[in-house]
Each structure stands twice: as C-alpha cells, then as structure tokens.
Write a protein that holds these residues in place. Structure first.
Motif, PDB file in Angstrom:
ATOM      1  N   THR A   1       0.848  -1.194   0.000  1.00 18.31           N
ATOM      2  CA  THR A   1       0.000   0.000   0.000  1.00 18.31           C
ATOM      3  C   THR A   1       0.887   1.249   0.000  1.00 18.31           C
ATOM      4  O   THR A   1       2.096   1.172   0.236  1.00 18.31           O
ATOM      5  N   TYR A   2       0.261   2.385  -0.206  1.00 17.41           N
ATOM      6  CA  TYR A   2       0.998   3.646  -0.149  1.00 17.41           C
ATOM      7  C   TYR A   2       1.642   3.825   1.223  1.00 17.41           C
ATOM      8  O   TYR A   2       2.739   4.376   1.326  1.00 17.41           O
TER       9      TYR A   2
ATOM     10  N   PHE B   1       1.852   0.760  -8.936  1.00 18.18           N
ATOM     11  CA  PHE B   1       0.484   0.655  -8.393  1.00 18.18           C
ATOM     12  C   PHE B   1      -0.525   1.035  -9.465  1.00 18.18           C
ATOM     13  O   PHE B   1      -1.515   0.331  -9.689  1.00 18.18           O
ATOM     14  N   LYS B   2      -0.285   2.165 -10.108  1.00 20.73           N
ATOM     15  CA  LYS B   2      -1.243   2.732 -11.063  1.00 20.73           C
ATOM     16  C   LYS B   2      -1.495   1.821 -12.254  1.00 20.73           C
ATOM     17  O   LYS B   2      -2.625   1.747 -12.745  1.00 20.73           O
TER      18      LYS B   2
ATOM     19  N   LEU C   1       5.234   2.536   1.638  1.00 17.60           N
ATOM     20  CA  LEU C   1       6.326   3.092   0.842  1.00 17.60           C
ATOM     21  C   LEU C   1       7.516   3.614   1.659  1.00 17.60           C
ATOM     22  O   LEU C   1       8.657   3.414   1.236  1.00 17.60           O
TER      23      LEU C   1
ATOM     24  N   GLU D   1      10.508   6.756  -5.427  1.00 16.81           N
ATOM     25  CA  GLU D   1       9.171   6.413  -4.938  1.00 16.81           C
ATOM     26  C   GLU D   1       8.142   6.494  -6.061  1.00 16.81           C
ATOM     27  O   GLU D   1       7.198   5.697  -6.112  1.00 16.81           O
ATOM     28  N   ASP D   2       8.334   7.428  -6.976  1.00 14.11           N
ATOM     29  CA  ASP D   2       7.403   7.585  -8.102  1.00 14.11           C
ATOM     30  C   ASP D   2       7.311   6.315  -8.951  1.00 14.11           C
ATOM     31  O   ASP D   2       6.254   6.028  -9.522  1.00 14.11           O
TER      32      ASP D   2
ATOM     33  N   VAL E   1       4.897   4.072  -7.212  1.00 14.40           N
ATOM     34  CA  VAL E   1       3.548   4.601  -7.402  1.00 14.40           C
ATOM     35  C   VAL E   1       3.056   4.270  -8.808  1.00 14.40           C
ATOM     36  O   VAL E   1       1.896   3.854  -8.984  1.00 14.40           O
TER      37      VAL E   1
ATOM     38  N   CYS F   1       2.255  -5.834  -6.588  1.00 12.41           N
ATOM     39  CA  CYS F   1       3.188  -5.194  -5.648  1.00 12.41           C
ATOM     40  C   CYS F   1       2.893  -5.742  -4.257  1.00 12.41           C
ATOM     41  O   CYS F   1       1.787  -5.572  -3.751  1.00 12.41           O
TER      42      CYS F   1
END
Length: 179
Positions: free
Chosen positions: A41-42, A69-70, A45, A62-63, A66, A75
């Motif tokens: 999950t976020y 995830f998108k 991170l 980190e991007d 993310v 993950c």
C-alpha cells in the motif's frame, strides 16, 4: 483453472492455523512458514524505500513504485509481526511473469526471506504464465545462487542494463519454465 486473483488470495490469506500452531507447537513451523506476503500500500512506501535505498546504489524513486500501483502490477510486501522484511514487484501477461524488483532488508538477508518471497511468486504465476523472467546484477552472487537453487536458468545478458558507479553494468537474464 483458478484465475490469477484467486491464486493471489489463496496465497495471501492469513492462516490462523499456522498462527495457532506457532504458539502452541513452536517447533512445528519454521520462521519462514510464518512470513506473510500481502499487497503493498501507499503506507508501506517509507519502509519499502528504506530497504530500496539500503540495498541499491541507484535505487528506484518512490514515483516508480507509485507508477507500478497505477498500472496494476503485482506489488507485495513480506512481513513478520507487522515489520516489513522485503518486497517484490511482478507483472504478468501474454504467458509470461516478470519479476521487476525484489529486495530484502539487509539485516534479514540470508535467512530465507528472499527464498520464501520467490516461492510465493512462483506459486502465483503457475497456471497463469508459462515462463517467469528476471534480471540480476552479476555483482549479486547471493541472488544468483538463490535463483539457480530455485531452478532458474541463465538465458542471456542485457548489456549496460543497470546504472553503476563507473558507467553501466550488464544484467544476467534468468528464466524459469512454469509448465
């Protein structure tokens, strides 16, 4: 044949029996039997980034996580008693599974955590993919030895794949036939 999501659920579901046996008969289960792989999950991170930065001289930003995830990549984090010990990112499609990133906290390496994560990823991919792929730095002999023990075979080299202190480092390509 079960779908990919059903397979993930069957692997990731909390097993109360294991927890019970671990308390009542602690010698009946190994530590790695109790490791839990769950969806990242976020909120995970910061811990994931700590591991990423500790293990790699050129860590993912980190991007990148993310973005994973998108686009719907698999993950996951591996945890024990709420502490994140490692993580992995895998994509599946067109009969292939590809491990994009797998990492274990430095103080947990060599204790079976990476092996357990890999075993679960192979189980998730079986029946949905024919082959699993990954790349590894030649300068990472521990990971290479693990992949070979799990049945992965070297299939090639990607020249200049990884950033390195002095230019670029090649990647050894590995594959595991799942059928």
């Amino acid at each position: 044949m079960r779908g990919w999501m059903d397979k993930i659920k069957s692997v990731l579901v909390y097993d109360a029996d294991k927890e019970f046996y671990a308390r009542v008969f602690p010698e009946s289960l190994s530590r790695t039997d109790l490791l839990r792989l769950r969806t990242m999950t976020y909120a995970d991170l910061p811990a994931v980034m700590d591991i990423e930065r500790a293990n790699y001289p050129f860590p993912w930003d980190e991007d990148i996580f993310v973005d994973c995830f998108k686009v719907g990549y698999g993950c996951w984090v591996c945890e024990e008693n709420g502490k994140i010990l490692g993580y992995c990112i895998m994509t599946m499609g067109v009969g292939e599974a590809h491990i994009l990133n797998i990492s274990v906290a430095p103080d947990e390496q060599g204790q079976g955590v990476g092996r357990r994560i890999m075993e679960i990823l192979v189980e998730i991919a079986k029946g949905e993919a024919e082959t699993m792929f990954l790349e590894v730095r030649p300068s990472n002999p521990g990971a290479i030895a693990l992949y070979q023990k799990l049945g992965f075979n070297e299939i090639g080299v990607r020249k200049g794949y990884y950033p390195a202190e002095k230019g670029r480092e090649d990647a050894i390509m590995f594959a595991l036939e799942l059928i």
